[in-house]
Scaffold this active site. Structure first.
Site, PDB file in Angstrom:
ATOM      1  N   HIS A 140       0.805  -1.229   0.000  1.00 21.76           N
ATOM      2  CA  HIS A 140       0.000   0.000   0.000  1.00 21.76           C
ATOM      3  C   HIS A 140       0.836   1.277   0.000  1.00 21.76           C
ATOM      4  CE1 HIS A 140      -3.374  -2.643   0.445  1.00 21.76           C
ATOM      5  NE2 HIS A 140      -2.817  -3.182   1.504  1.00 21.76           N
ATOM      6  N   HIS A 141       1.839   1.302  -0.869  1.00 26.87           N
ATOM      7  CA  HIS A 141       2.665   2.497  -1.050  1.00 26.87           C
ATOM      8  C   HIS A 141       2.775   2.853  -2.534  1.00 26.87           C
ATOM      9  CE1 HIS A 141       4.812   0.890   2.809  1.00 26.87           C
ATOM     10  NE2 HIS A 141       3.711   1.555   3.105  1.00 26.87           N
ATOM     11  N   PRO A 142       1.666   2.969  -3.252  1.00 31.15           N
ATOM     12  CA  PRO A 142       1.765   3.248  -4.689  1.00 31.15           C
ATOM     13  C   PRO A 142       2.124   4.707  -4.957  1.00 31.15           C
ATOM     14  CG  PRO A 142      -0.540   3.185  -4.030  1.00 31.15           C
ATOM     15  CD  PRO A 142       0.265   2.807  -2.816  1.00 31.15           C
TER      16      PRO A 142
END
Length: 605
Positions: A537-539
């Site tokens: 969850h680090h796009p």
């Protein structure tokens, strides 16, 4: 199996939810919210009230004669958001955009529902910083020096460090003021007020392997550390809390305000068309429109407004304002290999952080209510962090991040965490179900700088239809090779002497889809990676910052959108490459710098 425990878990968490609403109704208010008296013209319109947008709004409004409007598609931060323990329940809630990726058919996400991944992005004031795990992390100094080499002039680590210091108030004793840290910024940084003895074992294991244990935000990242969080007095502390609490008459914040497109006069951005609580209106900007919609929202709005790859816009029936082929491209995300589990057994009851135990204990609620301490003042189980180099990297720029969790995927009997990750029912039942409601811990390796690149494209010209997200996980073979080495390192840490005093035993049940392979071999670990790796969850990267002559660059190093005037993008979508670590703090730093760029452009010094 375990039906009574599942019933007790669900009952306890629902009762706790009701208690939170009753107990914390007046703990925090965001100022400036006045969605019923919005004017038709401002100096600056900021689209997106998330991590970056909240910073920009607060900083620009410091100039008294700047009239600023912040538009956020979501609503207020509800009481559930405020309690750190509840972070596991916020994705896929009303506070989340509920984005889901396209299926990955290139050998990734095999153990997840329909070979897809949740991409939870915050839909509330504070954005993803209002629903994330609150981890405070700067990244590696080499990340920023590399940005500069890619064309982001002025973004070396020495350029960024003053802004990291500016944003933070750091409180742990071993992080007290020095040339690397700040003590008067709006973002409060604390160690969690609760952790288990297993976190100490994790740090001890790091020492045993010869790693440094200490500050990973001081310019030297390699090693082990307790995690730091944006938590203040036992509550989540998002950028909305930090930058929007002071009410200013020149700042208006509109919630439930979904921007449909940017308004242009020729190639000059002059305003936005938006829907505020069901009322459509056009609002104009005398100085600039600034997009802060994030890695999905900003490229989506750009393309809806006619800026993007020409062929794709024409295919969607959208008039082209400017052909910008990099919009939606260069998409990157940290991918993590989940599931490695160690069980500690009944002999160490209470040593691990099994939330099932704490949720049914009245003392848990009493501690938080009276002193803002205990398990509820920290994220569930997330306690330690390591950065290590595999054989593919050097020690000053490690390629694997390891997150230590004093819980494991089966801790709740498949009622919450399974859906949080989108693990398929078949894989959960065949592998994790026997660990239901047991004590234990887990660690997972994360590729710090993935080589795989994805894209965001339109599914429709209708602004209410979510775009297509194709991350292309594991499309570059190096990402798989790096995760294989990461799993080996994690296995060695978990099997170390530091954990043996808790009776820790590796859960060695073969992963069913990989059971034809010899456990522990590279082939087995590769199979594991294919089935149990998904988003951390680090796009970032979908509106890349770079040189003007780079055809894939969308914005300049000062965030101006190439090819048009009076339009900027300030958020994680502009990162040329994902940083080595969690991304929330670097985005705040970027927004702090952007606010100064904008002030410099519009003020006579």
């Amino acid at each position: 199996m375990f039906s009574w425990q599942k019933c007790l878990w669900n009952t306890a968490t629902h009762m706790f939810g009701a208690w939170v609403i009753f107990e914390s109704m007046v703990t925090r208010d965001i100022g400036n919210v006045d969605q019923y008296n919005i004017d038709t013209e401002y100096d600056f319109i900021i689209v997106g009230g998330g991590t970056a947008g909240s910073v920009l709004a607060g900083r620009l409004a410091e100039v008294d004669h700047f009239k600023v409007l912040l538009l956020e598609a979501g609503g207020e931060q509800t009481d559930k958001i405020k309690i750190p323990w509840f972070h596991l329940w916020l994705p896929n809630s009303p506070h989340d955009w509920k984005f889901v990726t396209e299926p990955n058919y290139n050998g990734a996400l095999k153990g997840f529902m329909d070979q897809k991944s949740w991409w939870w992005r915050g839909k509330a004031i504070g954005g993803t910083g209002a629903i994330n795990t609150m981890i405070y992390m700067r990244g590696n100094r080499n990340d920023y020096d590399y940005w500069e080499s890619l064309g982001a002039r002025g973004w070396s680590y020495k350029d960024c460090l003053p802004y990291f210091k500016k944003l933070e108030t750091i409180t742990p004793q071993d992080h007290q003021p020095d040339f690397q840290h700040g003590v008067s910024g709006p973002m409060v940084v604390e160690e969690a007020r609760h952790h288990t003895v297993l976190r100490d074992a994790f740090l001890e294991a790091g020492k045993g392997f010869g790693f440094r244990v200490g500050d990973q935000n001081s310019g030297y990242q390699t090693g082990f550390a307790p995690l730091l969080f944006n938590i203040r007095d036992g509550h989540r502390w998002s950028s909305a809390d930090a930058y929007l609490r002071q009410t200013r008459g020149n700042l208006h914040v509109a919630l439930i305000a979904h921007v449909h497109r940017i308004l242009f006069r020729r190639r000059t951005a002059v305003g936005v068309e938006t829907d505020i609580r069901g009322s459509k209106m056009k609002i104009y900007a005398k100085r600039e429109v600034i997009l802060a919609g994030g890695v999905v929202g900003s490229p989506h709005l750009m393309m809806l407004s006619g800026i993007g790859p020409r062929d794709h816009l024409q295919e969607m029936g959208i008039p082209v304002v400017y052909h910008s082929p990099g919009v939606g491209q260069n998409l990157q995300d940290h991918i993590a290999a989940y599931g490695l589990t160690w069980l500690t057994g009944a002999s160490s009851a209470g040593a691990a952080y099994n939330p099932f135990v704490y949720t049914t204990d009245p003392k848990t609620y009493w501690d938080w209510k009276m002193t803002r301490t205990g398990p509820l003042a920290a994220p569930i189980g997330v306690e330690g962090n390591a950065f290590v180099a595999t054989k593919y990297a050097n020690t000053s720029w490690p390629d694997i991040q390891i997150t230590f969790m004093a819980s494991h995927p089966g801790f709740d009997g498949g009622t919450t965490y399974k859906d949080f990750l989108m693990i398929s029912d078949e894989l959960y039942e065949s592998y994790f179900a026997p660990t239901a409601f047991t004590e234990g811990f887990s660690m997972y390796p994360i590729v710090s700088r993935p080589e795989s690149r994805g894209r965001i494209t339109l599914a429709s010209s209708d602004p209410l239809v979510a775009p297509r997200i194709q991350p292309n996980y594991l499309s570059h073979p190096q990402d798989t090779l790096t995760l294989i080495e990461g799993l080996k390192i994690v296995k060695a840490i978990g099997d170390s002497e530091a954990f043996k005093r808790f009776g820790a035993k590796f859960y060695d049940r073969p992963l069913v889809p990989c059971s034809h392979l010899v456990p522990g071999t590279d082939a087995y670990w590769e199979c594991w990676v294919r089935y149990l790796s998904t988003s951390d969850h680090h796009p970032v990267g979908s509106c890349k910052m770079g040189r003007k002559n780079d055809p894939m660059a969308v914005v300049s190093p000062k965030f101006r959108v190439y090819g048009v005037r009076r339009l900027r993008i300030v958020d994680g979508s502009t990162m040329p490459q994902v940083i080595s670590g969690n991304i929330n703090t670097p985005i705040i730093m970027m927004a702090e710098r952007a606010a100064d760029f904008i002030k410099d452009a519009h003020l006579v010094r």
